[in-house]
Motif scaffolding. Structure first.
Motif, PDB file in Angstrom:
ATOM      1  N   ARG A 214       0.805  -1.079   0.067  1.00 28.41           N
ATOM      2  CA  ARG A 214      -0.021   0.019  -0.018  1.00 28.41           C
ATOM      3  C   ARG A 214       0.815   1.243   0.158  1.00 28.41           C
ATOM      4  O   ARG A 214       1.925   1.237   0.382  1.00 28.41           O
ATOM      5  CB  ARG A 214      -0.727   0.231   1.215  1.00 28.41           C
ATOM      6  N   GLN A 215       0.232   2.508  -0.459  1.00 35.58           N
ATOM      7  CA  GLN A 215       0.740   3.627  -0.401  1.00 35.58           C
ATOM      8  C   GLN A 215      -0.458   4.311   0.322  1.00 35.58           C
ATOM      9  O   GLN A 215      -1.667   4.314  -0.347  1.00 35.58           O
ATOM     10  CB  GLN A 215       1.284   4.282  -1.682  1.00 35.58           C
ATOM     11  N   TYR A 216      -0.174   5.361   1.362  1.00 35.39           N
ATOM     12  CA  TYR A 216      -1.289   6.035   2.029  1.00 35.39           C
ATOM     13  C   TYR A 216      -1.106   7.373   1.917  1.00 35.39           C
ATOM     14  O   TYR A 216      -0.108   8.088   2.179  1.00 35.39           O
ATOM     15  CB  TYR A 216      -1.405   5.573   3.405  1.00 35.39           C
ATOM     16  N   PHE A 217      -2.245   7.806   1.682  1.00 34.33           N
ATOM     17  CA  PHE A 217      -2.186   9.655   1.464  1.00 34.33           C
ATOM     18  C   PHE A 217      -3.595  10.139   2.430  1.00 34.33           C
ATOM     19  O   PHE A 217      -4.653   9.783   2.278  1.00 34.33           O
ATOM     20  CB  PHE A 217      -2.544  10.024   0.091  1.00 34.33           C
ATOM     21  N   GLY A 218      -3.217  11.036   3.291  1.00 39.17           N
ATOM     22  CA  GLY A 218      -4.424  11.565   3.849  1.00 39.17           C
ATOM     23  C   GLY A 218      -4.793  12.940   3.601  1.00 39.17           C
ATOM     24  O   GLY A 218      -4.398  13.741   3.037  1.00 39.17           O
ATOM     25  N   PHE A 219      -6.185  12.926   3.660  1.00 37.83           N
ATOM     26  CA  PHE A 219      -7.236  14.369   3.144  1.00 37.83           C
ATOM     27  C   PHE A 219      -8.054  14.526   4.291  1.00 37.83           C
ATOM     28  O   PHE A 219      -8.400  13.649   5.170  1.00 37.83           O
ATOM     29  CB  PHE A 219      -7.890  13.925   1.936  1.00 37.83           C
ATOM     30  N   ILE A 220      -8.480  15.771   4.457  1.00 36.11           N
ATOM     31  CA  ILE A 220      -9.555  16.376   5.196  1.00 36.11           C
ATOM     32  C   ILE A 220     -10.655  16.530   4.309  1.00 36.11           C
ATOM     33  O   ILE A 220     -10.183  17.602   3.419  1.00 36.11           O
ATOM     34  CB  ILE A 220      -8.882  17.441   6.198  1.00 36.11           C
TER      35      ILE A 220
ATOM     36  N   TRP B 150      -6.758   7.951   1.687  1.00 38.32           N
ATOM     37  CA  TRP B 150      -6.697   7.327   0.188  1.00 38.32           C
ATOM     38  C   TRP B 150      -5.465   6.233   0.153  1.00 38.32           C
ATOM     39  O   TRP B 150      -4.429   6.312   0.498  1.00 38.32           O
ATOM     40  CB  TRP B 150      -6.546   8.263  -0.915  1.00 38.32           C
ATOM     41  N   ILE B 151      -5.903   4.807  -0.104  1.00 36.31           N
ATOM     42  CA  ILE B 151      -4.875   3.865  -0.094  1.00 36.31           C
ATOM     43  C   ILE B 151      -5.046   3.500  -1.640  1.00 36.31           C
ATOM     44  O   ILE B 151      -5.873   2.954  -2.401  1.00 36.31           O
ATOM     45  CB  ILE B 151      -5.583   2.810   0.659  1.00 36.31           C
ATOM     46  N   ASN B 152      -3.474   3.524  -2.008  1.00 34.50           N
ATOM     47  CA  ASN B 152      -3.221   3.178  -3.398  1.00 34.50           C
ATOM     48  C   ASN B 152      -2.545   1.552  -3.206  1.00 34.50           C
ATOM     49  O   ASN B 152      -1.644   1.249  -2.566  1.00 34.50           O
ATOM     50  CB  ASN B 152      -2.142   3.903  -4.069  1.00 34.50           C
ATOM     51  N   MET B 153      -3.426   0.590  -3.924  1.00 36.35           N
ATOM     52  CA  MET B 153      -2.723  -0.783  -3.857  1.00 36.35           C
ATOM     53  C   MET B 153      -2.105  -1.420  -5.082  1.00 36.35           C
ATOM     54  O   MET B 153      -2.706  -0.906  -6.249  1.00 36.35           O
ATOM     55  CB  MET B 153      -4.203  -1.647  -3.398  1.00 36.35           C
ATOM     56  N   PHE B 154      -1.065  -2.249  -4.661  1.00 39.62           N
ATOM     57  CA  PHE B 154      -0.539  -2.716  -5.877  1.00 39.62           C
ATOM     58  C   PHE B 154      -0.021  -4.183  -5.590  1.00 39.62           C
ATOM     59  O   PHE B 154       0.137  -4.442  -4.290  1.00 39.62           O
ATOM     60  CB  PHE B 154       0.705  -2.068  -6.560  1.00 39.62           C
ATOM     61  N   TRP B 155       0.024  -5.273  -6.420  1.00 37.71           N
ATOM     62  CA  TRP B 155       0.418  -6.376  -5.981  1.00 37.71           C
ATOM     63  C   TRP B 155       1.966  -6.530  -5.465  1.00 37.71           C
ATOM     64  O   TRP B 155       2.725  -5.840  -5.873  1.00 37.71           O
ATOM     65  CB  TRP B 155       0.396  -7.468  -7.405  1.00 37.71           C
ATOM     66  N   ASN B 156       2.164  -7.674  -4.542  1.00 41.09           N
ATOM     67  CA  ASN B 156       3.310  -7.642  -3.591  1.00 41.09           C
ATOM     68  C   ASN B 156       4.594  -7.584  -4.579  1.00 41.09           C
ATOM     69  O   ASN B 156       5.504  -6.880  -4.125  1.00 41.09           O
ATOM     70  CB  ASN B 156       3.054  -9.262  -2.798  1.00 41.09           C
ATOM     71  N   LYS B 157       4.592  -8.180  -5.749  1.00 36.50           N
ATOM     72  CA  LYS B 157       6.023  -8.398  -6.620  1.00 36.50           C
ATOM     73  C   LYS B 157       6.313  -6.894  -6.996  1.00 36.50           C
ATOM     74  O   LYS B 157       7.312  -6.573  -7.301  1.00 36.50           O
ATOM     75  CB  LYS B 157       5.759  -8.894  -7.915  1.00 36.50           C
ATOM     76  N   GLU B 158       5.437  -5.699  -6.771  1.00 40.89           N
ATOM     77  CA  GLU B 158       5.853  -4.343  -7.360  1.00 40.89           C
ATOM     78  C   GLU B 158       6.328  -3.518  -6.191  1.00 40.89           C
ATOM     79  O   GLU B 158       6.732  -2.475  -6.195  1.00 40.89           O
ATOM     80  CB  GLU B 158       4.475  -3.717  -7.949  1.00 40.89           C
ATOM     81  N   PHE B 159       6.498  -4.175  -4.872  1.00 38.94           N
ATOM     82  CA  PHE B 159       6.971  -3.285  -3.811  1.00 38.94           C
ATOM     83  C   PHE B 159       8.357  -3.339  -3.803  1.00 38.94           C
ATOM     84  O   PHE B 159       9.173  -4.224  -3.684  1.00 38.94           O
ATOM     85  CB  PHE B 159       6.593  -4.218  -2.686  1.00 38.94           C
TER      86      PHE B 159
END
Length: 161
Positions: free
Chosen positions: A98-104, A113-122
């Motif tokens: 994951r990549q996490y970004f915060g907003f109000i 906001w969570i951006n998800m990508f398959w484990n191999k791309e980490f």
């Protein structure tokens, strides 16, 4: 005028290089791991009724992940772009990084906001820049988690291309 444009271009390039070097904070817990980006990171993303960006703690990420785990299956009932070899995101949630970004938002609610990508791309680049891929089906997706109201919204799953 040409010198001013050249100077601006050079300063902009240096600023972007310095900005790209900043590392996000690593958070992990049971079934998840990823990078939290602070408000200084330029992300070309906004949420509905956005008021501002927000700094997130690993404790808030844990809350967001709990909301995600408990509510994703119902939001994902149609399983869009999750057939023909593409993973079911609800069943394979722990396989994503994951990549996490915060907003109000305008109501003062905190949204992750969570951006998800398959484990191999980490890899190392995922702590410096947003992982953005066209297509790729459910190997790449994102979602908004409102940690104030304990709700999920705006599930976006990449197409198959």
């Amino acid at each position: 005028m040409k010198k001013a444009i050249t100077l601006f271009s050079m300063l902009f390039g240096v600023a972007m290089s310095l900005h790209a070097q900043k590392e996000a904070v690593f958070c992990k817990g049971k079934g998840y791991r990823g990078y939290v980006f602070d408000t200084s990171y330029l992300v070309l993303k906004s949420i509905k009724e956005q008021h501002s960006r927000a700094v997130l703690s690993c404790d808030e990420i844990k809350v967001a992940e709990g909301i995600l785990k408990n509510n994703l299956a119902s939001l994902n009932a149609n399983k869009v772009n999750q057939t023909d070899g593409c993973p079911n995101i609800s069943k394979k949630l722990c396989k994503y990084r994951r990549q996490y970004f915060g907003f109000i938002n305008s109501k003062g609610e905190k949204v992750v906001w969570i951006n998800m990508f398959w484990n191999k791309e980490f890899n190392d680049s995922s702590k410096h820049q947003l992982v953005s891929v066209s297509d790729g089906c459910s190997y790449y997706w994102n979602i908004e988690v409102n940690i104030t109201t304990n709700t999920l919204s705006n599930l976006q799953i990449n197409g198959k291309g």
